[in-house]
Design a protein around this motif. Structure first.
Motif, PDB file in Angstrom:
ATOM      1  N   THR A   1      -2.647   2.540   6.765  1.00  6.16           N
ATOM      2  CA  THR A   1      -3.994   2.609   7.116  1.00  6.16           C
ATOM      3  C   THR A   1      -4.078   3.207   8.627  1.00  6.16           C
ATOM      4  O   THR A   1      -4.803   4.099   8.778  1.00  6.16           O
ATOM      5  CB  THR A   1      -4.552   1.353   7.131  1.00  6.16           C
ATOM      6  OG1 THR A   1      -3.954   0.388   7.864  1.00  6.16           O
ATOM      7  CG2 THR A   1      -5.049   0.913   5.673  1.00  6.16           C
TER       8      THR A   1
ATOM      9  N   THR B   1      -3.579   3.378  -2.268  1.00  4.05           N
ATOM     10  CA  THR B   1      -3.067   2.989  -3.517  1.00  4.05           C
ATOM     11  C   THR B   1      -2.297   1.304  -3.255  1.00  4.05           C
ATOM     12  O   THR B   1      -1.546   1.528  -2.513  1.00  4.05           O
ATOM     13  CB  THR B   1      -2.498   3.904  -4.283  1.00  4.05           C
ATOM     14  OG1 THR B   1      -3.140   5.073  -4.456  1.00  4.05           O
ATOM     15  CG2 THR B   1      -1.811   3.542  -5.846  1.00  4.05           C
TER      16      THR B   1
ATOM     17  N   ALA C   1      -9.104  -1.482   3.393  1.00  8.32           N
ATOM     18  CA  ALA C   1      -9.239  -1.248   1.760  1.00  8.32           C
ATOM     19  C   ALA C   1     -10.573  -2.109   1.685  1.00  8.32           C
ATOM     20  O   ALA C   1     -10.736  -3.305   2.053  1.00  8.32           O
ATOM     21  CB  ALA C   1      -8.099  -1.779   0.921  1.00  8.32           C
TER      22      ALA C   1
ATOM     23  N   ARG D   1      -6.527   1.240  -7.013  1.00 10.72           N
ATOM     24  CA  ARG D   1      -7.101   2.277  -5.893  1.00 10.72           C
ATOM     25  C   ARG D   1      -8.210   1.819  -5.293  1.00 10.72           C
ATOM     26  O   ARG D   1      -9.220   1.548  -6.044  1.00 10.72           O
ATOM     27  CB  ARG D   1      -7.111   3.711  -6.537  1.00 10.72           C
ATOM     28  CG  ARG D   1      -7.276   4.724  -5.366  1.00 10.72           C
ATOM     29  CD  ARG D   1      -7.238   6.147  -6.123  1.00 10.72           C
ATOM     30  NE  ARG D   1      -5.850   6.381  -6.675  1.00 10.72           N
ATOM     31  CZ  ARG D   1      -5.566   6.662  -7.766  1.00 10.72           C
ATOM     32  NH1 ARG D   1      -6.529   6.634  -8.542  1.00 10.72           N
ATOM     33  NH2 ARG D   1      -4.459   6.821  -8.268  1.00 10.72           N
ATOM     34  N   ASP D   2      -8.465   1.644  -4.036  1.00  8.72           N
ATOM     35  CA  ASP D   2      -9.406   1.303  -3.150  1.00  8.72           C
ATOM     36  C   ASP D   2      -9.849   2.353  -2.257  1.00  8.72           C
ATOM     37  O   ASP D   2      -9.148   2.946  -1.610  1.00  8.72           O
ATOM     38  CB  ASP D   2      -9.274  -0.126  -2.353  1.00  8.72           C
ATOM     39  CG  ASP D   2      -9.636  -1.329  -3.103  1.00  8.72           C
ATOM     40  OD1 ASP D   2      -9.908  -1.400  -4.206  1.00  8.72           O
ATOM     41  OD2 ASP D   2      -9.504  -2.296  -2.179  1.00  8.72           O
ATOM     42  N   PRO D   3     -11.070   2.512  -2.123  1.00  7.87           N
ATOM     43  CA  PRO D   3     -11.793   2.976  -1.026  1.00  7.87           C
ATOM     44  C   PRO D   3     -11.298   2.320   0.272  1.00  7.87           C
ATOM     45  O   PRO D   3     -11.526   1.251   0.514  1.00  7.87           O
ATOM     46  CB  PRO D   3     -13.384   3.403  -1.183  1.00  7.87           C
ATOM     47  CG  PRO D   3     -13.462   2.201  -2.027  1.00  7.87           C
ATOM     48  CD  PRO D   3     -12.396   1.691  -2.720  1.00  7.87           C
ATOM     49  N   LEU D   4     -11.166   3.271   1.214  1.00  7.62           N
ATOM     50  CA  LEU D   4     -11.037   2.622   2.718  1.00  7.62           C
ATOM     51  C   LEU D   4     -12.218   2.610   3.504  1.00  7.62           C
ATOM     52  O   LEU D   4     -13.263   3.645   3.283  1.00  7.62           O
ATOM     53  CB  LEU D   4      -9.844   3.519   3.650  1.00  7.62           C
ATOM     54  CG  LEU D   4      -8.520   3.296   3.093  1.00  7.62           C
ATOM     55  CD1 LEU D   4      -7.754   4.417   3.664  1.00  7.62           C
ATOM     56  CD2 LEU D   4      -7.866   2.136   3.392  1.00  7.62           C
TER      57      LEU D   4
ATOM     58  N   LYS E   1       0.962  -1.375  -0.060  1.00  7.57           N
ATOM     59  CA  LYS E   1      -0.023  -0.090  -0.094  1.00  7.57           C
ATOM     60  C   LYS E   1       0.881   1.296  -0.067  1.00  7.57           C
ATOM     61  O   LYS E   1       2.135   1.349   0.553  1.00  7.57           O
ATOM     62  CB  LYS E   1      -0.912  -0.007   1.143  1.00  7.57           C
ATOM     63  CG  LYS E   1      -2.071  -1.034   1.090  1.00  7.57           C
ATOM     64  CD  LYS E   1      -2.878  -0.906   2.536  1.00  7.57           C
ATOM     65  CE  LYS E   1      -2.162  -1.868   3.443  1.00  7.57           C
ATOM     66  NZ  LYS E   1      -2.825  -2.148   4.600  1.00  7.57           N
TER      67      LYS E   1
ATOM     68  N   ASP F   1     -15.343  10.078   6.151  1.00  6.81           N
ATOM     69  CA  ASP F   1     -14.657   9.482   5.010  1.00  6.81           C
ATOM     70  C   ASP F   1     -13.166   9.417   4.912  1.00  6.81           C
ATOM     71  O   ASP F   1     -12.539  10.404   4.778  1.00  6.81           O
ATOM     72  CB  ASP F   1     -15.240   9.892   3.430  1.00  6.81           C
ATOM     73  CG  ASP F   1     -14.588   9.268   2.224  1.00  6.81           C
ATOM     74  OD1 ASP F   1     -14.003   8.230   2.461  1.00  6.81           O
ATOM     75  OD2 ASP F   1     -14.802   9.717   1.144  1.00  6.81           O
TER      76      ASP F   1
ATOM     77  N   GLY G   1     -11.057   8.421   2.771  1.00  4.34           N
ATOM     78  CA  GLY G   1     -10.398   8.444   1.144  1.00  4.34           C
ATOM     79  C   GLY G   1     -10.165   6.845   0.785  1.00  4.34           C
ATOM     80  O   GLY G   1     -10.784   6.222   1.134  1.00  4.34           O
ATOM     81  N   THR G   2      -9.085   7.025  -0.273  1.00  4.11           N
ATOM     82  CA  THR G   2      -8.630   5.779  -0.740  1.00  4.11           C
ATOM     83  C   THR G   2      -7.279   5.620  -0.290  1.00  4.11           C
ATOM     84  O   THR G   2      -6.359   6.365   0.166  1.00  4.11           O
ATOM     85  CB  THR G   2      -8.624   5.904  -2.182  1.00  4.11           C
ATOM     86  OG1 THR G   2      -7.813   6.932  -2.796  1.00  4.11           O
ATOM     87  CG2 THR G   2     -10.275   6.492  -2.616  1.00  4.11           C
TER      88      THR G   2
ATOM     89  N   SER H   1      -0.863   7.379  -1.528  1.00  2.00           N
ATOM     90  CA  SER H   1      -1.275   8.147  -2.713  1.00  2.00           C
ATOM     91  C   SER H   1      -0.489   7.801  -4.105  1.00  2.00           C
ATOM     92  O   SER H   1       0.305   7.130  -3.593  1.00  2.00           O
ATOM     93  CB  SER H   1      -1.562   9.626  -2.434  1.00  2.00           C
ATOM     94  OG  SER H   1      -0.115  10.136  -2.275  1.00  2.00           O
TER      95      SER H   1
END
Length: 286
Positions: free
Chosen positions: A185, A247, A226, A155-158, A146, A242, A244-245, A149
């Motif tokens: 994370t 990578t 993820a 690319r996954d949303p968390l 991971k 949120d 975010g994402t 960015s």
């Protein structure tokens, strides 16, 4: 080192019971067969045959040598057969973050093994930051890890996730179940909560995904994963900001990448997990 030709001649004489028959079987002159046996006896300093005008018999040392000779020739034949097989050979030092390991690595490695059975994989499972460092230091050839960015293979949303039990009390600091530092994370979770003024506490820390899953399922806190790699038995927690994402990148050792490592990289890139509906651009590897 003993010439395998001498060992083959010796075994043929032992099996044929004489030099003349051995010469016929080998397609050699009898003098050549005798010369091979004398050379072998000279190398080991032992008499291997008792000879008289009518017959040839193995000595005690000759009987011992038959076992050694068969073993040496068998090992040589196995080596020649191994390297004569088609396909890639070599070793790949492959590092993966644990959530990818438990989520999708088995499928990728299984397909890779079926196509390239001659390639050995040395698998390392670490936190993503550690994997990137080890790759930079030359300890690994290839990593799936991971990154906060940037561009990568996915690319996954968390997602904030919890166990099947009651949700955390909104009047208390939010209990968190996280990887230890350094963790991508973990950093994202704490930064998101700080930015939104949400009080938190660390309810549990584990270096292993199974440990995090067990802690979340037991109600020790909320985890952040993820979306494509949420452990079984956990479910989304609503009402939190949120995060975010994240990578996922496929990166290789600086410099020339071996053919075996390239083949494993292709296996990762061809997996369904690396092909979401809107993937990030794959990292190039040379």
């Amino acid at each position: 080192m003993i010439d395998p030709a001498l060992l083959r001649t010796f075994l043929t004489v032992a099996e044929a019971g004489g030099f003349s028959e051995a010469a016929r079987r080998l397609g050699l002159g009898q003098s050549t067969v005798s010369h091979h046996v004398r050379r072998l006896e000279g190398l080991i300093g032992r008499v291997l045959f008792e000879r008289d005008t009518h017959s040839v018999h193995l000595t005690g040392d000759g009987q011992a040598m038959t076992s050694f000779a068969r073993g040496i020739l068998d090992q040589q034949d196995r080596a020649l057969r191994y390297f004569a097989r088609p396909g890639l050979r070599g070793r790949v030092r492959f590092g993966v973050c644990e959530d990818y390991l438990l989520g999708h690595a088995a499928d990728v490695l299984g397909r890779f093994r079926r196509v390239h059975p001659g390639v050995d994989v040395e698998l390392s499972v670490e936190l993503s930051v550690v994997l990137h460092r080890r790759l930079a230091e030359g300890d690994l050839d290839l990593v799936v890890a991971k990154r906060d960015s940037g561009q990568g293979i996915r690319r996954d949303p968390l997602l904030w996730v919890g166990g099947p039990g009651p949700r955390p009390d909104p009047g208390e600091p939010l209990p968190l179940v996280l990887y230890p530092e350094p963790s991508v994370t973990r950093v994202r979770a704490l930064r998101t909560l700080r930015e939104h003024g949400i009080e938190w506490r660390i309810g549990c820390v584990s270096e292993r995904l199974n440990g995090l899953r067990a802690a979340v399922q037991a109600g020790l806190g909320v985890g952040l994963f993820a979306a494509s790699l949420v452990p079984e038995g956990l479910c989304p927690v609503e009402g939190l900001p949120d995060p975010g994402t994240v990578t996922f990148v496929l990166d290789h050792r600086t410099g020339t990448t071996g053919i075996a490592a390239r083949a494993l990289a292709d296996a990762v890139l061809s997996s369904q997990w690396s092909k979401p509906d809107h993937p990030a651009r794959p990292v190039e590897y040379a």
